[in-house]
Scaffold this motif. Structure first.
Motif, PDB file in Angstrom:
ATOM      1  N   GLN A  37       8.203  -1.188  -4.070  1.00  0.00           N
ATOM      2  CA  GLN A  37       7.265  -0.611  -5.026  1.00  0.00           C
ATOM      3  C   GLN A  37       5.854  -0.567  -4.464  1.00  0.00           C
ATOM      4  OE1 GLN A  37       8.113   0.703  -8.226  1.00  0.00           O
ATOM      5  NE2 GLN A  37       6.081   1.546  -7.829  1.00  0.00           N
ATOM      6  N   ALA A  38       5.444  -1.625  -3.763  1.00  0.00           N
ATOM      7  CA  ALA A  38       4.094  -1.635  -3.188  1.00  0.00           C
ATOM      8  C   ALA A  38       3.938  -0.517  -2.165  1.00  0.00           C
ATOM      9  CB  ALA A  38       3.814  -2.989  -2.548  1.00  0.00           C
ATOM     10  N   GLY A  39       4.920  -0.352  -1.305  1.00  0.00           N
ATOM     11  CA  GLY A  39       4.861   0.730  -0.335  1.00  0.00           C
ATOM     12  C   GLY A  39       4.897   2.090  -0.988  1.00  0.00           C
ATOM     13  N   LEU A  75       8.868 -12.623  -8.900  1.00  0.00           N
ATOM     14  CA  LEU A  75       8.725 -11.432  -8.054  1.00  0.00           C
ATOM     15  C   LEU A  75       7.969 -10.360  -8.832  1.00  0.00           C
ATOM     16  CD1 LEU A  75      12.265 -11.182  -6.426  1.00  0.00           C
ATOM     17  CD2 LEU A  75      10.148 -12.010  -5.378  1.00  0.00           C
ATOM     18  N   GLN A  78      14.756   1.160   1.953  1.00  0.00           N
ATOM     19  CA  GLN A  78      13.582   0.684   2.675  1.00  0.00           C
ATOM     20  C   GLN A  78      13.314   1.532   3.926  1.00  0.00           C
ATOM     21  OE1 GLN A  78      11.337  -2.116   1.892  1.00  0.00           O
ATOM     22  NE2 GLN A  78      10.292  -0.753   3.312  1.00  0.00           N
ATOM     23  N   GLY A 109      13.491  -9.698  -3.181  1.00  0.00           N
ATOM     24  CA  GLY A 109      12.103  -9.562  -2.749  1.00  0.00           C
ATOM     25  C   GLY A 109      11.870  -8.291  -1.945  1.00  0.00           C
ATOM     26  N   LYS A 110      12.802  -7.975  -1.053  1.00  0.00           N
ATOM     27  CA  LYS A 110      12.679  -6.745  -0.269  1.00  0.00           C
ATOM     28  C   LYS A 110      12.756  -5.516  -1.172  1.00  0.00           C
ATOM     29  CE  LYS A 110      14.566  -8.700   4.005  1.00  0.00           C
ATOM     30  NZ  LYS A 110      15.710  -8.693   4.959  1.00  0.00           N
ATOM     31  N   THR A 111      13.589  -5.606  -2.190  1.00  0.00           N
ATOM     32  CA  THR A 111      13.722  -4.472  -3.102  1.00  0.00           C
ATOM     33  C   THR A 111      12.441  -4.253  -3.891  1.00  0.00           C
ATOM     34  OG1 THR A 111      16.106  -4.791  -3.301  1.00  0.00           O
ATOM     35  CG2 THR A 111      15.014  -3.585  -5.066  1.00  0.00           C
ATOM     36  N   THR A 112      11.878  -5.340  -4.436  1.00  0.00           N
ATOM     37  CA  THR A 112      10.657  -5.176  -5.219  1.00  0.00           C
ATOM     38  C   THR A 112       9.463  -4.815  -4.349  1.00  0.00           C
ATOM     39  OG1 THR A 112      10.251  -7.578  -5.085  1.00  0.00           O
ATOM     40  CG2 THR A 112      11.453  -6.765  -7.003  1.00  0.00           C
ATOM     41  N   SER A 113       9.488  -5.208  -3.083  1.00  0.00           N
ATOM     42  CA  SER A 113       8.365  -4.858  -2.195  1.00  0.00           C
ATOM     43  C   SER A 113       8.328  -3.363  -1.911  1.00  0.00           C
ATOM     44  CB  SER A 113       8.468  -5.631  -0.879  1.00  0.00           C
ATOM     45  OG  SER A 113       9.591  -5.202  -0.116  1.00  0.00           O
ATOM     46  N   ASP A 144       9.979   3.764   4.766  1.00  0.00           N
ATOM     47  CA  ASP A 144       9.233   3.568   6.012  1.00  0.00           C
ATOM     48  C   ASP A 144       9.080   4.891   6.769  1.00  0.00           C
ATOM     49  OD1 ASP A 144       9.086   0.892   5.413  1.00  0.00           O
ATOM     50  OD2 ASP A 144      10.726   0.306   6.737  1.00  0.00           O
TER      51      ASP A 144
END
Length: 792
Positions: A544-546, A340, A591, A538-542, A595
């Motif tokens: 960072q991209a946002g 990840l 998250q 995976g949702k947690t690390t994603s 958003d």
């Protein structure tokens, strides 16, 4: 008659009754021995079954043993309770103390202690009641209970040698008719006449100061960025009588203690020393406002607790271990986070931030080279992940790295496991004593007495060689259990066979070559069931991209970057292992809030637009609901059919906080009809990317000016007619020339002039021009385009 008085029964009666009971027991033991001799050759399955629990309807507990360690010619007072858990009343119930069969030879090994602890019903191996000593309880009805207190001397117990002994109390009487019999038993242990040992066992106790994450990513939209907590549970724990308050006050009484501190907890408590807000129920993920938060009430408790902790950890001999920030779940990450993006970076940052935070908040030197996997269970992948956070020392439960069955003693705690790491292995039996919440006096006494005899036997195994022992309680150590653990350590230290020591002192001891050092490859299925899944990580690390994309457009990114980076690590906290639902809610809230922030800068939805002309202006709005200005954006408007409707270039977007702006895009239409348009925000720079959701709408072109078409059509017709006329004239002159035999200059000149005039008329619209004036039609079209401004 005083039921607690030994003298309440005449001595002769007591001796006679006791003699009869002793004779019955001896007869029973002889009979049992005969049965065993007769059945020795039979298979194990043929052995007599253990008595049913219903045969012993009394539930007995030992509340206190005072003193916990007995000296020569000393008196030990045992208190407890008898409960009638059966259906029949107890008649003439009385309590006695059994003199252990091992009186002349104490329990010599830890396995013998375990055998006694595993007994559930009375047996002859528990010894015989002390003669002339019983406490009358009278009748006890079903469901009723009776307390007891029995003083007994070491001479009564016939303890001959220093060491560890079983201490058993039983209750006799009749139930459901029949003769007097034993109705129940309770057991504990008693160290006796123990002298201080030259090579005391060094015992390190890890004292966890942790709590589930409370700070959320949201802050109030004010200049102070007032922090927001998910609930107020922490304030309760910090207040006097609360769990964390009791842990600090109890820990302060112990020497050479190792405090294992979650830096995120320190940050949260520090935030609570100032004004803070708390989310209302069912508002997770919403931007913080006055209407969905309430003022926090824990300021005074947080201020006092932080001062209390600073004083406690500054005590000479104490050691502070800083866990990585927010105590991330190393095992979950090791097993489900491989590959990840950003995980390794986040762990390294958590380790560095943890050390700096702990040093800053507590004003002490800290150790940041310790990793603590969940419940101390280590496998190869978890060990590798621990190295990522600088885990030179790994706190390990002994069940994870078991000893060889042939090892006749308890080895030291320090075990080199390769790659520069040392596993500091906690004794599984000793640590297990303090895993549950020891709320009752009975539970505390049982744990304390067992701790005393276990540590005493460990020391006496190799009295000339000093070893280290690690006691590893759970992260959620309760106040009652902490009190029992502190009492056990203090009493063992007073007994002279242990010496409290800091973790790094025990870890630095020479490794025992016979100790187990093999780190297993597997991981227990029961523990794996509570791990954070790959999808959750995976949702947690994603996030960072946002977050990175949002940072590109903010003029004050620091107001968001810090809270979100911390919240991401908190989302992976080990604390969520015990609180699955709150952990899921916390991660979803992070998250959802991201958003919401991302969507706060957007192009509002648009309906169909009518474009009544071939030249007009499309108006597109951009809204910023954030409380800070944004930039590094541009708005692009794209037509799916540029040959029908084309628009101008992208517009740069710079907006103050909580404002909106309308951007003008010139549009050129060629034909009537519907064309789909898309408005999309893009970041600027070398790595431009879409920002937010695209907004798609239809443009309906209804009135492209007809004069334009007439001019085009008329011009084509004139050119065709001119060509025909020129062709006919040339043909006529050719025919005349053939008839005369020559052509004259005058005639040729005149015909050429006519032809030129005809060509000129075609080029400039003279001659057979259409009724509509082309210039007037273009003017009208320009006028229409100028008068009509289309868009929102």
């Amino acid at each position: 008659m005083d039921e607690r008085s030994v003298g309440s029964v005449p001595a002769g009666v007591r001796r006679t009754a006791r003699a009869r009971r002793t004779a019955r027991r001896l007869g029973g033991l002889l009979a049992a021995g005969a049965v065993l001799l007769c059945t020795a050759a039979l298979p194990a399955a043929a052995a007599p079954a253990a008595p049913a629990a219903a045969d012993y309807p009394a539930t007995m507990t030992i509340g206190t043993v005072t003193p916990a360690t007995a000296g020569e010619n000393g008196t030990v007072t045992i208190t407890g309770k008898v409960v009638n858990a059966g259906r029949d009343p107890f008649k003439s119930a009385h309590v006695g103390v059994r003199a252990p069969l091992s009186g002349k030879k104490p329990l010599g090994t830890r396995s013998e202690v375990a055998t006694v602890a595993d007994r559930s019903t009375p047996t002859g191996t528990d010894g015989t009641d002390v003669p002339n000593l019983q406490i009358q309880l009278g009748d006890i009805g079903p469901g009723q209970s009776h307390d007891f207190s029995i003083p007994v001397t070491t001479a009564d117990l016939e303890l001959a040698k220093p060491g560890v002994y079983e201490l058993a109390v039983d209750v006799w009487g009749t139930a459901g008719g029949g003769h007097e019999r034993v109705l129940g038993i309770a057991r504990t242990f008693l160290p006796y006449s123990v002298e201080a040992t030259p090579k005391q066992t060094q015992v390190s106790v890890v004292w966890p100061i942790t709590h589930a994450p409370e700070l959320v990513a949201q802050t109030m939209p004010d200049n102070d960025q007032t922090p927001v907590l998910r609930d107020e549970s922490l304030a309760t724990e910090l207040a006097p009588g609360g769990r964390l308050h009791q842990l600090v006050t109890t820990g302060a009484t112990l020497p050479n203690l190792t405090w294992a501190v979650d830096p995120d907890l320190l940050d949260t408590v520090y935030a609570m020393t100032r004004p803070y807000r708390v989310q209302k129920p069912n508002t997770t993920g919403e931007s913080a406002r006055d209407d969905n938060t309430v003022p926090g009430v824990g300021k005074d408790a947080a201020t006092a607790w932080l001062a209390l902790l600073r004083t406690a950890v500054a005590t000479a001999g104490h050691e502070v271990v800083s866990l990585p920030y927010a105590d991330p779940d190393l095992a979950s990450i090791a097993h489900n986070g491989a590959g990840l993006p950003g995980v390794e970076t986040a762990l390294r940052k958590a380790a560095t931030a943890g050390r700096l935070t702990t040093e800053g908040r507590l004003s002490v030197d800290v150790k940041s080279d310790v990793a603590w996997p969940y419940q101390g269970w280590l496998d190869q992948r978890t060990a590798a992940t621990a190295r990522m956070v600088g885990g030179r020392l790994v706190l390990v439960d002994g069940a994870s790295i078991p000893e060889s069955d042939s090892l006749a003693y308890t080895p030291g705690a320090a075990r080199p496991i390769g790659e520069g790491q040392t596993a500091v292995v906690a004794d599984p039996t000793v640590s297990a004593l303090f895993q549950s919440d020891l709320k009752t006096a009975e539970a505390k006494t049982a744990a304390v007495q067992r701790f005393l005899v276990e540590t005493l036997l460990i020391t006496r195994q190799m009295p000339e060689q000093q070893r280290g022992l690690l006691v590893l309680p759970p992260r959620n150590l309760t106040a009652d259990t902490a009190e029992a653990l502190a009492t056990a350590v203090q009493k063992a230290q007073q007994g002279g066979w242990i010496a409290p020591a800091a973790l790094h002192t025990v870890a630095a001891a020479p490794a025992d070559p016979e100790a187990g050092t093999t780190v297993p490859d597997g991981y227990p299925q029961a523990l794996a069931a509570s791990e954070l899944s790959s999808a959750e990580l995976g949702k947690t690390t994603s996030v960072q991209a946002g977050l990175d994309k949002l940072m590109l457009i903010l003029t004050q990114p620091q107001r968001v970057r810090g809270p979100f980076s911390a919240a991401m690590v908190r989302s992976m906290s080990t604390e969520w292992r015990e609180q699955s639902k709150p952990g899921t809610s916390y991660r979803q809230g992070v998250q959802k809030y991201l958003d919401n922030l991302t969507a706060a800068v957007r192009v509002p939805k648009k309906s169909e637009i009518t474009l009544p002309g071939d030249n007009a202006t499309l108006l597109i709005s951009v809204k910023n609901d954030l409380n800070q200005a944004v930039g590094n954006l541009e708005l692009r408007l794209v037509s799916t059919q540029v040959n029908r409707v084309n628009v101008g270039p992208a517009e740069p977007v710079v907006l103050d906080g909580t404002t909106s702006r309308t951007f003008r895009f010139p549009a050129e239409a060629q034909v009537n009809g519907s064309v789909q348009m898309t408005a999309q925000l893009w970041t600027t720079g070398p790595n431009a990317q879409r920002y937010g959701e695209p907004v798609t709408f239809m443009v309906e072109v209804t009135s492209v000016a007809s004069g334009v078409l007439y001019v085009i059509g008329g011009g084509v017709v004139l050119m065709v007619l001119a060509g025909i006329r020129f062709y006919l004239q040339r043909k006529k002159h050719a025919a005349a020339g053939d008839a005369d035999g020559e052509s004259g200059d005058d005639g040729e000149s005149g015909d050429g002039a006519d032809a030129d005039a005809a060509d000129g008329s075609a080029e400039h619209g003279g001659g057979e021009a259409p009724d509509a004036d082309p210039a007037s039609a273009l003017d009208d079209a320009d006028r229409v385009a100028g008068d009509e401004k289309v868009g929102h």
